[in-house]
Design a protein around this motif. Sequence first.
Motif, short mmCIF file in Angstrom:
data_model
loop_
_atom_site.label_atom_id
_atom_site.label_comp_id
_atom_site.label_asym_id
_atom_site.label_seq_id
_atom_site.Cartn_x
_atom_site.Cartn_y
_atom_site.Cartn_z
N GLU A 126 -4.96 -31.47 -6.89
CA GLU A 126 -4.89 -30.31 -6.02
C GLU A 126 -3.70 -29.44 -6.43
O GLU A 126 -2.85 -29.86 -7.20
CB GLU A 126 -4.75 -30.75 -4.56
CG GLU A 126 -5.93 -31.62 -4.08
CD GLU A 126 -5.69 -32.22 -2.71
OE1 GLU A 126 -4.67 -31.85 -2.08
OE2 GLU A 126 -6.50 -33.05 -2.27
N GLU A 127 -3.66 -28.25 -5.90
CA GLU A 127 -2.55 -27.33 -6.19
C GLU A 127 -1.44 -27.53 -5.17
O GLU A 127 -1.67 -27.46 -3.97
CB GLU A 127 -3.03 -25.88 -6.15
CG GLU A 127 -4.06 -25.53 -7.21
CD GLU A 127 -3.49 -25.52 -8.62
OE1 GLU A 127 -2.25 -25.45 -8.76
OE2 GLU A 127 -4.27 -25.58 -9.57
N HIS A 128 -0.24 -27.78 -5.64
CA HIS A 128 0.93 -27.90 -4.78
C HIS A 128 2.12 -27.25 -5.46
O HIS A 128 2.20 -27.22 -6.68
CB HIS A 128 1.31 -29.37 -4.53
CG HIS A 128 0.28 -30.16 -3.81
ND1 HIS A 128 -0.17 -31.39 -4.25
CD2 HIS A 128 -0.41 -29.92 -2.67
CE1 HIS A 128 -1.08 -31.86 -3.42
NE2 HIS A 128 -1.24 -30.98 -2.46
N ASP A 160 -1.59 -30.06 -9.49
CA ASP A 160 -0.37 -30.86 -9.42
C ASP A 160 -0.65 -32.27 -9.97
O ASP A 160 -1.51 -32.98 -9.47
CB ASP A 160 0.06 -30.93 -7.95
CG ASP A 160 1.32 -31.74 -7.73
OD1 ASP A 160 1.89 -32.27 -8.70
OD2 ASP A 160 1.72 -31.86 -6.56
N GLY A 230 4.07 -33.10 -3.10
CA GLY A 230 2.99 -32.42 -2.39
C GLY A 230 1.92 -33.36 -1.88
O GLY A 230 1.44 -33.22 -0.74
N TYR A 231 1.51 -34.32 -2.69
CA TYR A 231 0.47 -35.26 -2.26
C TYR A 231 0.98 -36.16 -1.15
O TYR A 231 0.26 -36.45 -0.19
CB TYR A 231 0.02 -36.12 -3.45
CG TYR A 231 -0.76 -35.37 -4.49
CD1 TYR A 231 -2.06 -34.91 -4.24
CD2 TYR A 231 -0.21 -35.09 -5.74
CE1 TYR A 231 -2.79 -34.22 -5.20
CE2 TYR A 231 -0.92 -34.40 -6.70
CZ TYR A 231 -2.21 -33.97 -6.43
OH TYR A 231 -2.92 -33.27 -7.39
N GLU A 234 1.12 -34.12 2.06
CA GLU A 234 -0.22 -33.88 2.60
C GLU A 234 -0.80 -35.15 3.22
O GLU A 234 -1.43 -35.10 4.28
CB GLU A 234 -1.13 -33.38 1.48
CG GLU A 234 -2.53 -33.03 1.94
CD GLU A 234 -3.38 -32.43 0.82
OE1 GLU A 234 -4.57 -32.20 1.06
OE2 GLU A 234 -2.83 -32.21 -0.28
#
Length: 330
Positions: A126-128, A160, A230-231, A234
């Motif tokens: 994903e994008e982070h 990411d 980021g992961y 989230e």
Amino acid sequence: MNVRRRLIPTAATAGAVALGLMAVSACSSSSGAAGKNGDGKLDVVASFYPMQFLAEEIGGDHVSVSTLTKPGVEPHDLELSPKQTAGLGEAGLILYLKGLQPAVDEAVAQSGVKNTVDAAGLTHLEEHGTEAGHDEHSGEEHADEHAAEEGHDHSEAGGDPHVWLDPVKYSEVAKGVGKALEKADPDHAAAYRKNTDALVGKLDGLHEKFEKGLKNTGTRTFITTHAAFGYLAERYDLKQEGISGLDPDSEPSLSRMKDLQKTAKDDKVTTVFFETLVSDKTAKTLAGDTGLTTDVLDPLEGITDKSEGADYIEVMESNLAALEKALGAK
């Protein structure tokens, strides 16, 4: 156990790749069995520590694991020596994460090794971190251009790459690595399945600790120099604010620092996290301006000599303890 480690950057070059691959033809396996060493173990080459940990945990006694990223080297900017590049051609399995290390991606593509595993393809990326890390540039296009120039363009891998900092995603990767080892070395498939199940159990337990430890906190926001989490944020309903973006060496703008000061006040942030072996100047400047404390949150991109004896699980537990303290876990 408070484990702190980080890596020192070098520059990636393509010359070593071409030179090293020329030497592959001059090398031969000491055991005569493709991809196995003299002890009959499968030779596994891991690109950097999170891949090395998976290979060692799942491979157990049936593999011999070497890593391309030596202690003290920042993985994003890894420069491969001719010897390292040549060695890729004799590996029984190469485990890497496409999009994180350009020099490795190029060398793997030219290695001719049958069994290569791209961890980025074993889970969804994903994008982070883009907004936080590159808002000093005008527009998304400029941000992408800057990232590519610095050798940190993760678009090729789809987002990411820091999936190992989420125990759930890391578990998905572990399952894929286990299947790859079974295919590369079917004689020991049962052992790889058993070891994979054991590791997945450890990661499930780690996930439960994070869920419980971060369920009730005084704030959900944390500030870190490197937007690698980021992961993790989230997964556990947290808000990561990176001083830099996915590139740990980028410099924030004055407007970004002002935004972070406001965020710290509005979201009742208590701590600015930084990484050892990377300058803590910016983090301490922000902390000083806002009356916050500083601490270390380890992105686990590598291992250092000082961290000998500690592993992924232990460092992640240290990260959890640091987050619980900073966020005011109840």
